[in-house]
Design a protein around this motif. Structure first.
Motif, PDB file in Angstrom:
ATOM      1  N   MET A   1       0.842  -1.202   0.000  1.00  0.00           N
ATOM      2  CA  MET A   1       0.000   0.000   0.000  1.00  0.00           C
ATOM      3  C   MET A   1       0.879   1.254   0.000  1.00  0.00           C
ATOM      4  N   THR A   2       0.380   2.313  -0.560  1.00  0.00           N
ATOM      5  CA  THR A   2       1.144   3.556  -0.625  1.00  0.00           C
ATOM      6  C   THR A   2       0.325   4.692  -0.049  1.00  0.00           C
ATOM      7  N   VAL A   3       1.015   5.588   0.567  1.00  0.00           N
ATOM      8  CA  VAL A   3       0.400   6.775   1.149  1.00  0.00           C
ATOM      9  C   VAL A   3       1.302   7.935   0.721  1.00  0.00           C
ATOM     10  N   PRO A   4       0.741   9.062   0.349  1.00  0.00           N
ATOM     11  CA  PRO A   4       1.604  10.151  -0.104  1.00  0.00           C
ATOM     12  C   PRO A   4       2.294  10.846   1.072  1.00  0.00           C
ATOM     13  N   TYR A   5       3.535  11.187   0.918  1.00  0.00           N
ATOM     14  CA  TYR A   5       4.273  11.910   1.959  1.00  0.00           C
ATOM     15  C   TYR A   5       4.838  13.172   1.368  1.00  0.00           C
ATOM     16  N   GLU A   6       4.394  14.289   1.840  1.00  0.00           N
ATOM     17  CA  GLU A   6       4.888  15.575   1.353  1.00  0.00           C
ATOM     18  C   GLU A   6       6.407  15.663   1.492  1.00  0.00           C
ATOM     19  N   LEU A   7       6.914  15.189   2.639  1.00  0.00           N
ATOM     20  CA  LEU A   7       8.329  15.411   2.941  1.00  0.00           C
ATOM     21  C   LEU A   7       9.261  14.574   2.072  1.00  0.00           C
ATOM     22  N   GLN A   8       8.669  13.678   1.284  1.00  0.00           N
ATOM     23  CA  GLN A   8       9.463  12.767   0.469  1.00  0.00           C
ATOM     24  C   GLN A   8       9.850  13.373  -0.863  1.00  0.00           C
ATOM     25  N   LYS A   9       9.091  14.389  -1.274  1.00  0.00           N
ATOM     26  CA  LYS A   9       9.194  14.835  -2.673  1.00  0.00           C
ATOM     27  C   LYS A   9      10.535  15.472  -3.004  1.00  0.00           C
ATOM     28  N   THR A  10      11.016  16.340  -2.110  1.00  0.00           N
ATOM     29  CA  THR A  10      12.219  17.109  -2.406  1.00  0.00           C
ATOM     30  C   THR A  10      13.292  16.789  -1.373  1.00  0.00           C
ATOM     31  N   ILE A  11      14.514  16.666  -1.819  1.00  0.00           N
ATOM     32  CA  ILE A  11      15.621  16.504  -0.872  1.00  0.00           C
ATOM     33  C   ILE A  11      16.271  17.863  -0.641  1.00  0.00           C
ATOM     34  N   HIS A  12      16.269  18.288   0.615  1.00  0.00           N
ATOM     35  CA  HIS A  12      16.955  19.523   0.996  1.00  0.00           C
ATOM     36  C   HIS A  12      18.297  19.108   1.594  1.00  0.00           C
ATOM     37  N   LEU A  13      19.349  19.169   0.780  1.00  0.00           N
ATOM     38  CA  LEU A  13      20.635  18.601   1.197  1.00  0.00           C
ATOM     39  C   LEU A  13      21.314  19.492   2.240  1.00  0.00           C
ATOM     40  N   PRO A  14      21.567  18.976   3.445  1.00  0.00           N
ATOM     41  CA  PRO A  14      22.243  19.790   4.464  1.00  0.00           C
ATOM     42  C   PRO A  14      23.703  20.030   4.046  1.00  0.00           C
ATOM     43  N   GLN A  15      24.234  21.171   4.455  1.00  0.00           N
ATOM     44  CA  GLN A  15      25.629  21.487   4.133  1.00  0.00           C
ATOM     45  C   GLN A  15      26.572  20.634   4.984  1.00  0.00           C
ATOM     46  N   GLY A  16      27.630  20.158   4.343  1.00  0.00           N
ATOM     47  CA  GLY A  16      28.669  19.475   5.110  1.00  0.00           C
ATOM     48  C   GLY A  16      28.590  17.963   5.117  1.00  0.00           C
ATOM     49  N   PHE A  17      27.840  17.363   4.197  1.00  0.00           N
ATOM     50  CA  PHE A  17      27.741  15.897   4.160  1.00  0.00           C
ATOM     51  C   PHE A  17      27.994  15.369   2.756  1.00  0.00           C
ATOM     52  N   ALA A  18      28.749  14.255   2.694  1.00  0.00           N
ATOM     53  CA  ALA A  18      28.981  13.576   1.413  1.00  0.00           C
ATOM     54  C   ALA A  18      28.612  12.105   1.571  1.00  0.00           C
ATOM     55  N   PHE A  19      28.142  11.508   0.498  1.00  0.00           N
ATOM     56  CA  PHE A  19      27.621  10.138   0.554  1.00  0.00           C
ATOM     57  C   PHE A  19      28.278   9.259  -0.499  1.00  0.00           C
ATOM     58  N   SER A  20      28.273   7.942  -0.206  1.00  0.00           N
ATOM     59  CA  SER A  20      28.862   7.005  -1.153  1.00  0.00           C
ATOM     60  C   SER A  20      28.263   5.617  -0.924  1.00  0.00           C
ATOM     61  N   ALA A  21      28.175   4.819  -1.982  1.00  0.00           N
ATOM     62  CA  ALA A  21      27.657   3.445  -1.877  1.00  0.00           C
ATOM     63  C   ALA A  21      28.383   2.561  -2.877  1.00  0.00           C
ATOM     64  N   VAL A  22      28.796   1.357  -2.422  1.00  0.00           N
ATOM     65  CA  VAL A  22      29.452   0.409  -3.327  1.00  0.00           C
ATOM     66  C   VAL A  22      28.934  -1.009  -3.063  1.00  0.00           C
ATOM     67  N   THR A  23      29.293  -1.916  -3.951  1.00  0.00           N
ATOM     68  CA  THR A  23      28.977  -3.334  -3.762  1.00  0.00           C
ATOM     69  C   THR A  23      30.201  -4.029  -3.180  1.00  0.00           C
ATOM     70  N   ALA A  24      30.072  -4.514  -1.957  1.00  0.00           N
ATOM     71  CA  ALA A  24      31.198  -5.213  -1.326  1.00  0.00           C
ATOM     72  C   ALA A  24      31.049  -6.721  -1.471  1.00  0.00           C
ATOM     73  N   GLY A  25      29.878  -7.185  -1.899  1.00  0.00           N
ATOM     74  CA  GLY A  25      29.670  -8.622  -2.087  1.00  0.00           C
ATOM     75  C   GLY A  25      29.109  -9.333  -0.863  1.00  0.00           C
ATOM     76  N   ILE A  26      28.447  -8.580   0.037  1.00  0.00           N
ATOM     77  CA  ILE A  26      27.818  -9.214   1.212  1.00  0.00           C
ATOM     78  C   ILE A  26      26.443  -9.761   0.827  1.00  0.00           C
TER      79      ILE A  26
END
Lengths: 403, 403
Positions: A1-26
């Motif tokens: 089931m789905t419900v709409p979430y206002e807060l989901q629509k836009t990402i407000h990126l905070p200053q000072g954070f960097a992100f990364s994702a990789v495949t480690a094979g777990i």
């Protein structure tokens, strides 16, 4: 089931954070399973953890690290696919080693690396795979919306959708950004576990101030919901504040508290709606209690009653089961003072059947989400608790034994 | 599923009791739904009731009657098909009127008539139908095994089989007979409720002596089992002693206590095995606890965990879920001291995975009944708790909403 979430629509990126994702094979699937979120200039932090005594290695290590660093965090390292729980001393050693190595690569002490794990319980963590992947992980970090989305995807296990909630508040010309990312769908699926929540923001606040604000928000969101009543061994909610907005928390305390609560409630709702086998979300409201604690106690008992949850699966307006659950909740109340509403309709007045339109109650319960109010006539306190029905699909998913 | 019960094979009819069953027209099926058990020369009695604050009218009336009569009971009158619960003052008045009328027909005061009801909640009791049938009911009573069997059949609601347990003990040349009759299959089925247990015997004992012995037996049988964790609004266990064996309870205290416990445990097992949707019965044993209370607390938490119960439905030897449930039971234990056995196999040693034969554990859990032992290394107390898996059939039965 789905419900709409206002807060989901836009990402407000905070200053000072960097992100990364990789495949480690777990993960056997070959999907990304190792992520990093770096506070590039460091962050003050606060966390709330599972109350389960069977805490996974990263929970023990993360709690100790926060204490050793005085609430400073440089980076979060999360693996999915293995919970590193019930893995004994080797599990703790593996977790500490990963923190040390990540710290070296980032030029930060090990106690400023906050670890999390989610996935299968009781299987040794493949630490070598993670250690080999760390340099790639660190190298790939980016302060972008896209990188944050990859982070959100890579921490999922049995979730069907990634979970975001983001908002901003203003203080004069300055803007404070909040971005929450979560995974979890009940403590569900054979040997899979865990709700993990990371909230990144750029407000300036001490760890103690963050702790107080986070506790309040968590109590009224993550601690007021339940899919199956089982608490995970790895549950973690972490709030990181870079301070780079230049806005002090104490200047915008009320506004920030409200924004944080909205982010937490949105993430909690998204987790509930992604609960396995969930067909109906129920927003329980226990009113006119003597204290919030007794209201919560009754809400939890009703929310965990198998008879009540199965009735909801059939959209059955069977208030007798709700009343019986109230009666065994351990609160010395007078059942002849209890009234129950399903949707807008009074179905039980003072412990006795009220006249109501059964078809309408059935139809209300058949919506994606329905409110149920329980009034006790004992006082002025109340609690809101979000929960779900219990469907045959839930049982199928969780009884499915693969030899 | 079926399990053999030695105590079920033969009925040892206690002296001084007569039984009767008629169709009053409460059940839509037209089956017998009104029964009488008369202690022809009266009996001393003790009862334990539901702890649910939402107690049905007959529970309130029965408790008050026992108190008013000083523990004397002349007859039990039970209707099935309607629980007379959440029916307010009219429900209480109807119940009292039935007791008065039955008393008149038997030549006994109203407070020596013990009432029970089981069936749908929140629907007014059709008292007129019962009052009209009472003379037929009283007239038909017989001190025979066949009449006792009719009694056992007529109190059933959603049960698939009647439940008996009978035994005898000897004191010199005298014989004491015990006959227990029960109904219940969890608090299950839409709006259906209730475990009712009547134990008839011909020992000579005061109500206080009976109370003490009954409490001990009930604690280790009916209070140590659970299908779904929901307590009914009508649960009642009543022990009646005619005294006609001529044997004093205090002469055979140990022997009688053991026999009563066996009867109660057999009835409890029969109720569990008739639990709706039950495929596997689990005998949980929590050992090496500091107190029986903490052992019970852990047993209950494990027995009520949806994740654990659904794993059992799939015969999945997922000890991680059991350990996680132990960890949230509210006992301040050290998880690294907890060991878990499935059948004869150690599957978790000191909080960490043990090497075990998964296929054998799966096969053990796939039997009609399987033992699971949880050892805490904290002390010498223990508790045994009988429970069941949670199957899709349970959900089907309880989610089935008939418009």
């Amino acid at each position: 089931m789905t419900v709409p979430y206002e807060l989901q629509k836009t990402i407000h990126l905070p200053q000072g954070f960097a992100f990364s994702a990789v495949t480690a094979g777990i993960k056997a699937s070959g999907r990304p399973d190792l992520v990093l979120a770096e506070a590039t200039s460091g962050a003050n932090a606060a966390a709330v953890f599972t109350k389960n005594l069977v805490a996974a290695a990263p929970v023990e290590v993360g709690r100790a690290a926060l204490s050793a660093s005085g609430g400073r965090v440089r980076a979060v390292v999360v693996n999915s696919g293995n919970a590193n729980c019930a893995t004994g001393k080797p599990g703790l050693a593996a977790c500490r080693r990963i923190c040390r190595e990540a710290g070296k690569l980032l030029g930060a002490p090990a106690e400023e690396i906050f670890p999390s794990s989610t996935g299968i319980i009781g299987v040794p963590l493949p630490a070598e795979k993670i250690l080999v992947a760390l340099p790639r992980l660190v190298q790939g970090r980016q302060a972008s919306e896209e990188a944050a989305r990859h982070f959100a995807h890579a921490i999922l296990t049995t979730d069907t959708v990634p979970k975001f909630a983001s908002t901003q508040i203003f203080s004069g010309k300055k803007t404070v950004h909040l971005l929450g990312i979560a995974k979890g769908s009940g403590m569900i699926h054979p040997q899979m576990a865990t709700m993990l929540v990371y909230i990144f923001c750029d407000i300036a606040a001490s760890p103690a101030e963050l702790k107080k604000t986070l506790r309040e928000a968590a109590d009224r969101s993550f601690n007021s919901m339940s899919v199956d009543g089982d608490t995970s061994t790895n549950d973690t909610v972490l709030l990181l504040a870079s301070g780079l907005s230049g806005v002090l928390l104490r200047e915008v305390q009320a506004k920030f508290g409200k924004a944080l609560l909205e982010v937490c409630q949105s993430l909690a709702d998204q987790i509930i709606c992604d609960g396995e086998g969930v067909q109906h979300v129920i927003r329980l409201s226990v009113e006119q209690a003597r204290s919030r604690e007794e209201a919560m106690q009754i809400a939890r008992t009703v929310a965990h009653s198998l008879l009540v949850k199965t009735a909801w699966a059939g959209a059955d307006p069977n208030w007798g089961r709700i009343l019986a659950a109230v009666g065994r909740a351990g609160v010395r109340l007078d059942p002849y003072q209890v009234s129950i509403y399903i949707g807008e309709q009074l179905v039980c007045r003072n412990g006795v059947a009220a006249r109501f339109d059964e078809k309408r109650a059935h139809s209300d319960l058949n919506q994606a989400a329905c409110g149920i109010r329980i009034q006790l006539k004992r006082g002025r306190e109340s609690a809101i608790f979000t929960t779900t029905d219990l469907t045959t699909e839930y049982v199928h998913i969780n009884a499915d034994y693969s030899t």
